[in-house]
Design a protein around this motif. Structure first.
Motif, PDB file in Angstrom:
ATOM      1  N   GLY A 181     -13.756  -7.956   8.464  1.00 53.16           N
ATOM      2  CA  GLY A 181     -14.570  -9.060   8.654  1.00 53.16           C
ATOM      3  C   GLY A 181     -14.239 -10.159   8.005  1.00 53.16           C
ATOM      4  O   GLY A 181     -14.796 -11.262   8.255  1.00 53.16           O
ATOM      5  N   LEU A 182     -13.324 -10.243   6.948  1.00 55.32           N
ATOM      6  CA  LEU A 182     -12.858 -11.210   6.010  1.00 55.32           C
ATOM      7  C   LEU A 182     -11.533 -11.731   6.271  1.00 55.32           C
ATOM      8  O   LEU A 182     -10.955 -10.875   6.867  1.00 55.32           O
ATOM      9  N   SER A 183     -10.996 -12.498   5.718  1.00 59.28           N
ATOM     10  CA  SER A 183      -9.695 -13.013   5.629  1.00 59.28           C
ATOM     11  C   SER A 183      -9.238 -13.006   4.238  1.00 59.28           C
ATOM     12  O   SER A 183      -9.684 -13.472   3.316  1.00 59.28           O
ATOM     13  N   GLY A 184      -7.731 -12.473   4.089  1.00 58.43           N
ATOM     14  CA  GLY A 184      -7.056 -12.693   2.777  1.00 58.43           C
ATOM     15  C   GLY A 184      -7.858 -11.514   1.888  1.00 58.43           C
ATOM     16  O   GLY A 184      -8.973 -10.879   1.899  1.00 58.43           O
ATOM     17  N   LEU A 185      -6.918 -11.382   0.854  1.00 57.90           N
ATOM     18  CA  LEU A 185      -7.276 -10.375  -0.415  1.00 57.90           C
ATOM     19  C   LEU A 185      -6.510 -10.798  -1.599  1.00 57.90           C
ATOM     20  O   LEU A 185      -5.438 -11.476  -1.629  1.00 57.90           O
ATOM     21  N   ARG A 186      -7.165 -10.363  -2.809  1.00 58.35           N
ATOM     22  CA  ARG A 186      -6.453 -10.476  -4.038  1.00 58.35           C
ATOM     23  C   ARG A 186      -6.674  -9.254  -4.914  1.00 58.35           C
ATOM     24  O   ARG A 186      -7.948  -8.569  -4.831  1.00 58.35           O
ATOM     25  N   ILE A 187      -5.650  -8.883  -5.588  1.00 61.41           N
ATOM     26  CA  ILE A 187      -5.816  -7.813  -6.439  1.00 61.41           C
ATOM     27  C   ILE A 187      -5.135  -8.250  -7.782  1.00 61.41           C
ATOM     28  O   ILE A 187      -4.031  -8.984  -7.970  1.00 61.41           O
ATOM     29  N   GLU A 188      -5.858  -8.283  -8.990  1.00 62.55           N
ATOM     30  CA  GLU A 188      -5.364  -8.686 -10.108  1.00 62.55           C
ATOM     31  C   GLU A 188      -5.486  -7.397 -11.322  1.00 62.55           C
ATOM     32  O   GLU A 188      -6.510  -6.941 -11.393  1.00 62.55           O
ATOM     33  N   GLY A 189      -4.253  -7.312 -11.992  1.00 63.84           N
ATOM     34  CA  GLY A 189      -4.189  -6.285 -12.957  1.00 63.84           C
ATOM     35  C   GLY A 189      -3.773  -6.873 -14.189  1.00 63.84           C
ATOM     36  O   GLY A 189      -2.795  -7.483 -14.434  1.00 63.84           O
ATOM     37  N   HIS A 190      -4.354  -6.401 -15.484  1.00 60.51           N
ATOM     38  CA  HIS A 190      -4.144  -6.490 -16.778  1.00 60.51           C
ATOM     39  C   HIS A 190      -3.539  -5.535 -17.290  1.00 60.51           C
ATOM     40  O   HIS A 190      -4.397  -4.421 -17.546  1.00 60.51           O
ATOM     41  N   TYR A 191      -2.117  -5.556 -17.859  1.00 61.24           N
ATOM     42  CA  TYR A 191      -1.348  -4.460 -18.264  1.00 61.24           C
ATOM     43  C   TYR A 191      -1.151  -4.684 -19.694  1.00 61.24           C
ATOM     44  O   TYR A 191      -0.906  -5.848 -20.156  1.00 61.24           O
ATOM     45  N   SER A 248       0.947  -1.339   0.061  1.00 58.60           N
ATOM     46  CA  SER A 248       0.089   0.081  -0.007  1.00 58.60           C
ATOM     47  C   SER A 248       0.816   1.359   0.058  1.00 58.60           C
ATOM     48  O   SER A 248       2.027   1.172   0.451  1.00 58.60           O
ATOM     49  N   TYR A 249       0.360   2.475  -0.417  1.00 57.42           N
ATOM     50  CA  TYR A 249       1.007   3.728  -0.871  1.00 57.42           C
ATOM     51  C   TYR A 249       1.189   4.122   1.098  1.00 57.42           C
ATOM     52  O   TYR A 249       1.747   4.907   1.504  1.00 57.42           O
ATOM     53  N   PHE A 250      -0.023   3.829   1.553  1.00 56.71           N
ATOM     54  CA  PHE A 250      -0.160   4.265   2.830  1.00 56.71           C
ATOM     55  C   PHE A 250       0.530   3.433   3.921  1.00 56.71           C
ATOM     56  O   PHE A 250       0.508   2.260   3.779  1.00 56.71           O
ATOM     57  N   ALA A 251       0.637   3.982   5.289  1.00 56.12           N
ATOM     58  CA  ALA A 251       1.202   3.360   6.165  1.00 56.12           C
ATOM     59  C   ALA A 251       0.430   2.151   6.836  1.00 56.12           C
ATOM     60  O   ALA A 251       0.171   2.208   7.817  1.00 56.12           O
ATOM     61  N   ARG A 252      -0.135   1.045   6.071  1.00 58.24           N
ATOM     62  CA  ARG A 252      -0.719   0.064   6.490  1.00 58.24           C
ATOM     63  C   ARG A 252      -0.112  -1.098   6.398  1.00 58.24           C
ATOM     64  O   ARG A 252       0.616  -1.572   5.574  1.00 58.24           O
ATOM     65  N   THR A 253      -0.531  -1.998   7.496  1.00 61.58           N
ATOM     66  CA  THR A 253       0.179  -3.384   7.227  1.00 61.58           C
ATOM     67  C   THR A 253      -1.030  -4.166   6.079  1.00 61.58           C
ATOM     68  O   THR A 253      -1.780  -3.650   5.878  1.00 61.58           O
ATOM     69  N   ASP A 254      -0.406  -5.243   5.720  1.00 60.96           N
ATOM     70  CA  ASP A 254      -1.135  -5.903   4.603  1.00 60.96           C
ATOM     71  C   ASP A 254      -2.354  -6.292   5.299  1.00 60.96           C
ATOM     72  O   ASP A 254      -3.529  -6.205   4.579  1.00 60.96           O
ATOM     73  N   ASN A 281      -3.572 -16.709   6.124  1.00 67.78           N
ATOM     74  CA  ASN A 281      -2.385 -16.894   7.078  1.00 67.78           C
ATOM     75  C   ASN A 281      -1.303 -15.631   7.167  1.00 67.78           C
ATOM     76  O   ASN A 281      -0.619 -15.727   7.699  1.00 67.78           O
ATOM     77  N   ASN A 282      -1.951 -14.762   6.086  1.00 66.55           N
ATOM     78  CA  ASN A 282      -1.022 -13.399   6.149  1.00 66.55           C
ATOM     79  C   ASN A 282       0.296 -13.697   5.122  1.00 66.55           C
ATOM     80  O   ASN A 282       0.854 -12.713   5.158  1.00 66.55           O
ATOM     81  N   LYS A 283       0.111 -14.713   4.532  1.00 62.97           N
ATOM     82  CA  LYS A 283       1.283 -15.060   3.681  1.00 62.97           C
ATOM     83  C   LYS A 283       1.236 -14.296   2.346  1.00 62.97           C
ATOM     84  O   LYS A 283       0.135 -14.541   1.847  1.00 62.97           O
ATOM     85  N   LYS A 284       2.152 -13.574   1.891  1.00 61.32           N
ATOM     86  CA  LYS A 284       1.578 -12.851   0.659  1.00 61.32           C
ATOM     87  C   LYS A 284       2.421 -13.333  -0.765  1.00 61.32           C
ATOM     88  O   LYS A 284       3.597 -13.735  -0.562  1.00 61.32           O
TER      89      LYS A 284
END
Length: 363
Positions: free
Chosen positions: A65-75, A52-58, A91-94
């Motif tokens: 209220g949810l677990s995990g995330l996914r970002i997909e970009g087509h370039y 993140s651009y901001f000072a946030r942990t993953d 489990n917070n593994k990226k």
């Protein structure tokens, strides 16, 4: 040329699942506060920097209220297509991959899909502490030179090791000079390299920033920017030897490139003490546009530009000067957010560029 053609967000910030397609180089995103405009730009930034651009942990970027995330970009980059995927497991593994191939080290990705972000809190770059300005310089250089990024990572680890050693030595009342000298020598080697790279970079960067300041502000304010480093007086090895006793007492390394700073002046006075709000904003944008131009010159194509809430920062004249220059660049993809649809549409219409408007609705 570098363009982001689509992005899919899953459990990222306020998005449970959402897909966006971008059909023009200039993309205007509008909606009320809290609809996710900044989060969308941050997701694009995430795909460039693996964070993140901001000072946030993953974990703080995961939808509440949810677990995990996914970002997909087509370039599309230099006429070739690429899919970037970032996954944060429960489990917070990226994991981070390009075209299905996972990176072993995230640092290998930095600089491949460059972007520049301008956000509301960036004024800290001028009024905040020196760490903000070092981070700014390091972000640019790390996208240009992988050796610089690797050396910076090594320096940070060695600095932590040396500081831990100093703390332990003080607590135990005994200092192993041989080990301290080894740590100091290794730190010095990395520090001298970083200092020399920063010094070379600044020689080109400062004139470019001043040029942009005058273009954006529309006046001839006498501003000056100076690079300050303890290594301008002595090599780092000598500085560390001189500060040995002081470092042991303080239990931390008091000299080195981690103390470097940029000094801004207006009419020979400290900039932040003398400058008006308009002048501060003009300097902020000048620094960011100099970053954008520097990356473009070094990469051979324009980085993606993310402008978050910029209409709230600049008056109409300065805003027009900035956007007219940026949006007229043939190979630049620009994302701009605003709370007012009409203001955004009218400005882009006046500039005369093809653009796409995306409306983010209240949840």
């Amino acid at each position: 040329m570098l363009t982001l053609q689509s992005i899919i967000l899953t459990q990222f910030r306020n998005y449970v699942t959402k897909q966006f397609s971008f059909t023009e180089k200039i993309v205007g995103i509008y909606g009320s506060n809290g609809t996710g405009k900044t989060n969308l730009l941050d997701a694009i930034y995430y795909l460039s920097f693996t964070k993140s651009y901001f000072a946030r942990t993953d974990a703080q970027n995961v939808h509440h209220g949810l677990s995990g995330l996914r970002i997909e970009g087509h370039y599309e980059i230099m006429n070739e297509e690429a899919d970037l995927i970032c996954i944060l497991r429960e489990n917070n593994k990226k994991e981070f991959s390009i075209n299905g191939e996972a990176y072993k080290k995230f640092s290998e990705h930095i600089g491949n899909y460059p972007c520049v972000m301008i956000a509301p809190d960036d004024v800290a770059l001028i009024s905040g502490n020196s760490e903000e300005r070092r981070k700014f310089i390091d972000t640019i250089l790390s996208q240009i030179d992988t050796k610089y990024l690797r050396t910076l990572i090594d320096y940070t680890k060695l600095l932590q090791q040396r500081n831990s050693f100093l703390k332990q030595a003080t607590e135990q009342g005994f200092c192993d000079d041989t080990l301290l000298n080894i740590l100091s020598e290794q730190l010095s080697e990395k520090g001298d390299f970083i200092f020399n790279e920063r010094k070379k970079f600044i020689q080109h960067f400062i004139p470019l920033t001043i040029q942009y300041y005058q273009t954006i502000s529309g006046n001839q304010d006498h501003i000056a920017i100076h690079y300050e480093s303890q290594l301008q007086q002595s090599e780092m090895k000598q500085l560390l030897a001189q500060s040995k006793q002081k470092d042991l007492q303080a239990q931390r390394t008091s000299v080195g490139i981690h103390k470097d700073d940029l000094l801004f002046q207006l009419n020979d006075a400290v900039f932040k003490n003398e400058a008006s709000q308009g002048q501060r904003k003009s300097l902020l944008f000048a620094l960011k546009m100099a970053e954008w131009q520097t990356l473009k010159n070094n990469k051979g194509f324009a980085p993606i530009l993310l402008l978050d809430d910029v209409f709230e920062k600049l008056d109409e004249k300065r805003m027009f000067n900035l956007l007219h220059w940026v949006c007229k660049e043939d190979d630049a993809q620009v994302f701009i957010t605003d709370t007012h649809q009409k203001r955004l549409a009218d400005t882009l219409q006046t500039i005369g560029v093809k653009h796409q408007l995306i409306h983010l609705e209240d949840k």
